[in-house]
Scaffold this active site. Structure first.
Site, PDB file in Angstrom:
ATOM      1  N   VAL A 276      32.367  -6.399 -54.446  1.00  0.00           N
ATOM      2  CA  VAL A 276      32.528  -5.686 -55.793  1.00  0.00           C
ATOM      3  C   VAL A 276      33.961  -4.967 -55.475  1.00  0.00           C
ATOM      4  O   VAL A 276      34.693  -4.668 -54.749  1.00  0.00           O
ATOM      5  CB  VAL A 276      31.680  -4.865 -56.269  1.00  0.00           C
ATOM      6  N   ASP A 277      34.878  -5.199 -56.745  1.00  0.00           N
ATOM      7  CA  ASP A 277      36.319  -4.719 -56.618  1.00  0.00           C
ATOM      8  C   ASP A 277      35.842  -3.111 -57.399  1.00  0.00           C
ATOM      9  O   ASP A 277      34.837  -3.039 -57.866  1.00  0.00           O
ATOM     10  CB  ASP A 277      36.952  -5.559 -57.727  1.00  0.00           C
ATOM     11  N   LYS A 278      36.843  -2.335 -57.134  1.00  0.00           N
ATOM     12  CA  LYS A 278      36.566  -0.901 -57.420  1.00  0.00           C
ATOM     13  C   LYS A 278      37.017  -0.730 -59.141  1.00  0.00           C
ATOM     14  O   LYS A 278      36.500  -0.465 -59.625  1.00  0.00           O
ATOM     15  CB  LYS A 278      37.433   0.010 -56.484  1.00  0.00           C
TER      16      LYS A 278
END
Length: 794
Positions: A477-479
């Site tokens: 996941v990207d932040k």
């Protein structure tokens, strides 16, 4: 480009096919395209003769532009022209490579072709279902008295006391003929076509079984003296008119149930289509005019009153209100909208009156794109379907051989009357073995599953994604915009070396005004809110993952990470980095600013974590998935966010290339990876992941690269997609099991396996009922997916 320019005619069968992806063959320097491999093989055997026959059909007007390989199976006129255009492309739900202009039947499996783009907003039955229901009810009304005449002696009714056997035979002939040749004509046409093209399918078995029973009985009525003695029962030749009629009636019933089920699977699309209102209120000068939705154009000024649905995608120009977007995003909390905010067509305006500018209309709206995406996904094929296709390709010939063996076995070794028993056994084998349940097993589950996901705000690009998602073991996941809200705010400004805070902010905003990055927008927004004017920036450059630079007036301004402005005076930079560490430890992002190689200050930017993120991560961990966070932020910021969310594995300072490489490395290690992101910088990693998951609130390129889109950007949708995938694949396996077991048990029973034990020989009518029941069981099992709960562990 017109439709005629992107399709060509199959010279073997006359079907209109798309050159893209179609089988092809070159003859005398010209390339010809075909609807299937069977037609190509026929062409290559004698291309000159095929082309001569094709030219004669063209001249004589006998070409088949609508019927394809099915000839008489075409029923184009049954479709409502208001719903399907004359040049609409139709495709097979089982074999999407089959495409043609206009309605027809698939040359491979015999199923009805469906429009690729169909307006499903009408809740009424589609014309094909209406036609099949009419044929079924006529068949039922004629078959019931026919069954009574044929079965009367079994219940003590001796019809021969009322009329002669010849007249009874003629009565049965009169009742059976319209059932077989009118009511069952669509089935017969597809069956004949399957033999003509040698693409044998379920309809091949149906016509062999039903017509064998019919024509044998016809011979008995017209030429009773010709019937061999081995067929006689108590000295009288048997009639099987009731078997032929009841087989057709039961198959028609199965077709009606299948068409009705397919219509129900379109419920999710229909609900989405109904979100759009029928009319809009356009402001024309001092007047307000109610117009149909189709007449709204880009740039129109529209009024939306409280309680009305927003007609198209647009931007608020007057007023403020709260808007319920739950029907599109699944998020129950209304969203506040004010001047400048974007609003989505289909959402519900609640408290205040709004005036909006139409930005996207027609097929360009979010709602229309969602509908088309769901429609295409429902008609895509899962890789597991290849198993059913492979079995079906050998199955029909094997069934015909089994029927012949059953006939010969009874004819040689069976009790008297041998040929009568042999005939019944062979017809029963043909009918009970129809592979319709096998063909329905995967597509029905995919259609229902994709529609169920759409109701949860989870858009699945195709069936392959649905199948792959079940195997995912790692979620990357990207932040920003994925775990966080994606709407960062500049919460603190600090300047160095005597720079004025407003001056530093103004120079920064002038440079960031050239960028599309979420952090850049936050800087511009802060400058605008603080009333700081923006100068014009020139010579803009961007270094992906590090920062941006531009010339403002006579000054060179650089904004980004410490290493990007490392050429600046080091004591001030070290001081700035020391102060930044405190903010980063609290989860904030810090951006450094240098002017003419002198550190001017830093911008502290906060992006709150989405309220749904903690519960979403717990759901993913509950499903046994490994969660890894990748971010371009500093180590301290990443550690703070990961600690707050309970993420054990994270990587900071990651560039888009690094994200791409990290996903590739995981896959090389044998992991099945899903990547979730929302920005342009996430697109490479989304594209290389086994399953790319885009936030619907993010960049369009991210959504184009992804296999799954979460409309509301809610990370809980990943858990829903995973649960949906597991339950859909479980449902498909159940359906395939039902279909295989049914045929594995049904064929030997129909061939007479129970006769030595119980003295029972399966009637062709019972075989037809069992065959229909197998299809109904598969359809019913698939429809269960409409009500499954996706928040629980599968």
């Amino acid at each position: 480009m017109s439709l005629s320019q992107i399709t060509t005619t199959d010279p073997v069968c006359g079907m209109q096919v798309s050159p893209s992806g179609s089988p092809q063959s070159v003859f005398e320097g010209r390339t010809y395209y075909f609807c299937c491999e069977g037609c190509r093989a026929k062409f290559e055997q004698s291309p000159a003769e095929i082309l001569r026959q094709h030219a004669e059909r063209e001249v004589g007007g006998d070409a088949l532009p609508h019927g394809g390989c099915c000839g008489g199976a075409s029923n184009k006129s049954d479709w409502d022209p208001a719903k399907v255009a004359e040049d609409a492309i139709f495709t097979c739900p089982m074999h999407p490579e089959i495409e043609q202009v206009g309605f027809g039947a698939c040359p491979l499996c015999g199923m009805d072709l469906e429009p690729k783009f169909l307006d499903v907003s009408d809740e009424g039955d589609d014309p094909q279902l209406v036609d099949m229901k009419r044929r079924f009810w006529i068949a039922a009304c004629l078959s019931i008295p026919l069954l009574g005449v044929a079965m009367g002696p079994m219940v003590g009714l001796n019809w021969t006391q009322m009329m002669s056997p010849t007249r009874l035979g003629l009565l049965q002939l009169a009742l059976a003929t319209p059932v077989v040749f009118y009511c069952g004509w669509p089935l017969l046409a597809r069956g004949f076509s399957s033999f003509r093209t040698m693409n044998l399918n379920m309809f091949s078995l149906i016509i062999v079984g039903s017509l064998s029973a019919y024509f044998f009985s016809l011979a008995v009525v017209l030429f009773p003296g010709w019937i061999p003695e081995a067929f006689l029962e108590n000295g009288i030749p048997p009639l099987y008119f009731e078997a032929a009629a009841v087989i057709v009636t039961l198959v028609l019933m199965g077709q009606v149930l299948e068409l009705r089920a397919r219509q129900q699977t379109g419920g999710a699309i229909r609900e989405l289509m109904q979100l759009a209102p029928d009319v809009a209120h356009r402001i024309e000068g001092d007047q307000e005019k109610e117009i149909p939705l189709a007449e709204v154009h880009r740039g129109d000024s529209l009024r939306v009153r409280p309680g009305e649905k927003i007609p198209v995608d647009g931007r608020v120009t007057q007023g403020n209100s709260t808007v319920d977007e739950s029907m599109l995003t699944g998020e129950s909390m209304p969203v506040k909208k004010q001047i400048g905010d974007e609003i989505t067509g289909g959402s519900l305006n609640q408290s205040g009156a709004l005036v909006m500018e139409a930005v996207s209309v027609g097929e360009e709206t979010v709602l229309s794109r969602i509908v088309q995406m769901v429609f295409e996904a429902q008609r895509s094929r899962a890789p597991i379907q290849k198993l059913a296709d492979s079995v079906a390709s050998y199955f029909v010939p094997a069934v015909i051989v089994s029927a012949v063996v059953a006939f010969l076995g009874w004819a040689i070794f069976g009790p008297e009357p041998q040929l009568a028993h042999a005939f019944v056994a062979a017809v029963a084998v043909l009918i009970i073995a129809c592979p319709c349940a096998l063909g329905l097993a995967t597509p029905m589950s995919v259609m229902v599953g994709v529609g169920r996901g759409a109701k949860e705000g989870v858009l699945i690009k195709n069936a392959e994604v649905l199948e792959t998602m079940e195997k995912v073991d790692t979620i990357v996941v990207d932040k920003t915009g994925t775990l966080t809200q994606g709407e960062p705010q500049v919460t603190k400004l600090e300047s160095f070396n005597g720079f004025d805070v407003d001056e530093m902010l103004g120079l920064s905003a002038a440079v960031e005004n050239q960028s599309e990055h979420p952090l850049a927008k936050a800087v511009v927004r802060r400058a605008t809110n603080d009333g700081v004017s923006l100068a014009e920036a020139t010579e803009f450059e961007s270094v992906t993952g590090l920062g941006v630079a531009a010339t403002v007036g006579q000054r060179r301004v650089k904004i980004g990470r410490p290493e990007y402005i490392a050429a600046s005076d080091s004591p001030s930079l070290d001081q700035a980095k020391g102060q930044a560490a405190e903010h980063q430890a609290a989860g904030s992002t810090v951006v450094f600013v240098a002017v003419d190689d002198q550190v001017a200050g830093m911008l502290v930017i906060s992006d709150p974590i989405k309220a749904s993120t903690p519960s979403a991560l717990k759901a993913l961990q509950h499903l046994g998935l490994r969660v890894v966070m990748l971010t371009g932020d500093a180590e301290a910021t990443a550690a703070a966010v990961a600690g707050a969310l309970g993420i054990d594995e994270y990587h900071a300072g990651v560039s888009p290339e690094d994200k791409h490489g990290f996903v590739v490395k995981l896959r090389e290690q044998g992991h099945v990876v899903a990547m979730a992101g929302d920005g342009i910088n996430d697109a490479p990693a989304l594209a290389v992941a086994d399953v790319g998951i885009a936030m619907g609130t993010g960049a369009g390129v991210a959504m184009e690269s992804a296999g799954i889109t979460l409309i509301g950007g809610d990370l809980r949708g990943i858990a829903s997609a995973e649960a949906l995938s597991r339950k859909t694949m479980k449902n498909i396996r159940q359906n395939l099991f039902f279909a295989f077991i049914y045929n594995a048990l049904g064929i030997p029973i129909a061939a007479g396996l129970l006769y030595p034990i119980f003295g029972v020989l399966l009637s062709p009518m019972i075989a037809a009922a069992a065959m229909s029941f197998s299809s109904v069981s598969v359809i019913t099992n698939a429809l269960r997916l409409r009500s499954v709960t996706l928040s629980e562990r599968s």
